[in-house]
Design a protein around this motif. Structure first.
Motif: not given
Ligand code: SF4
Length: 357
Positions: A38-39, A41-43, A45-46, A49, A79
């Protein structure tokens, strides 16, 4: 489009042995914890952006990725693989060790969309590999490179000049093999002693003598002379300076502009040989013209490149000027002597001209 790599560090995870020169914790700083999917994926996606528009790649660095249990590799890759399919990522890369490049391992990477494998080859010389805790032979390293290439993955080769027991010829041989393999890129990391490694002990005991900056740039320049004509991209020379590395490097050629210094030494080396060529056919002294954007390769860092050239060729044996940029037709009129990704050295009478490629 600009490429940006989102790195995830897995310090020494999966490594079969601890190589004499390596401590990924010291190199990256202590505060590294393994990210969960999950981390990851979040990194990613960030970064997508923040960085758009750019071509984004996720990278799994710092250990022996393909030696991890298969389920773990898949969990970590999943991910990034999904984000690759969604077009958020343009690529995925992993770093690994030559002993873990079976066709099964490469096929798994391919299934999860991995595009690039970075192989820590370091040296192709059996004696150097054995001395430094690398549990394979040069032949294995060659096979590993070919396995990556034949799996259709991009190959990046990492080499470490000046490892303990490595002669200049060993390092030049490694460059020759890279030129034959034509990987998609090469990274050259001249050896430094990091705190906490066996190499640091050897250095303290006087068993390893770190090369000077001048010796390092001269040898790397010779390696570049072999690698560049094969059109292999040189992606990095020297460790990227950081606060943790500033503390961790105890000895060796650690310099924030090592790559530029090596390219300066390369230019000096090629110009030296070009001037020798001029001397063969001309009676007048060689005159060097360096296009203005490239002059810093000779004059930058307190005239480092010029200093190298003058070590090999007395300053009064040639003249030199910084010239205007040359128009393409005039370039073609010159006979090409040597070309890299950065500069072209050409000869015209007694003139040695350095232009951009
Ligand atoms: S050099 Fe590579 S294989 Fe050796 S300990 Fe470091 S990360 Fe592991």
């Amino acid at each position: 489009m600009k490429r940006r790599i989102v790195p995830f560090w897995f310090p020494n995870l999966g490594c079969p042995t601890r190589c004499t020169f390596c401590d990924q914790f010291a190199a990256r700083g202590e505060a590294i914890s393994l990210p969960n999917p999950e981390q990851l994926r979040t990194a990613i996606e960030a970064a997508a952006r923040e960085e758009a528009p750019c071509s984004l790649e996720a990278a799994y660095y710092g250990g022996t990725f393909t030696a991890l249990p298969a389920e773990m590799q898949e969990r970590l890759l999943e991910p990034a693989s999904t984000l690759l399919k969604q077009g958020v990522l343009a690529g995925i890369r992993v770093s690994t060790h030559p002993s873990f490049t079976s066709s099964e391992a490469m096929a798994r990477l391919g299934r999860f969309g991995v595009t690039t494998v970075e192989l820590g080859i370091q040296s192709f010389a059996d004696s150097v590999l054995a001395h430094n805790g690398r549990d394979y032979h040069g032949e294995r390293a060659l096979q590993a490179c070919r396995s990556v290439q034949s799996a259709g993955l991009a190959l990046i080769v990492q080499l470490m000049p000046f490892l303990p027991e490595a002669s200049e010829e060993d390092d030049l041989d490694a460059a020759r093999l890279v030129a034959e393999l034509v990987p998609d890129g090469v990274r050259l990391f001249p050896t430094v002693a990091l705190a906490g490694t066996r190499l640091a002990e050897w250095w303290r005991e006087g068993l390893w003598k770190p090369p000077s900056l001048e010796a390092t740039t001269a040898r790397v320049a010779r390696m570049l002379r072999i690698i560049a004509p094969a059109r292999v991209s040189v992606l990095r020379i020297g460790l990227q300076a950081s606060r943790s590395l500033d503390k961790a490097v105890l000895a060796g050629p650690y310099h924030p502009a090592l790559g530029e210094l090596c390219r300066s030494a390369l230019l000096a080396d090629v110009v030296h040989f070009a001037m020798a060529e001029v001397h063969r056919s001309e009676t007048t002294r060689p005159h060097l013209i360096v296009e203005s954007p490239l002059a810093s390769l000779l004059t930058g860092h307190d005239h480092f490149g010029l200093g190298m050239l003058n070590k090999w060729r007395p300053a009064d044996s040639y003249t030199w000027t910084i010239g205007p940029n040359t128009a393409p037709p005039a370039r073609q009129a010159h006979s090409s002597f040597w070309r890299s990704e950065v500069f072209l050295v050409s000869l015209h009478g007694n003139v040695v001209r350095v232009s951009r490629t």
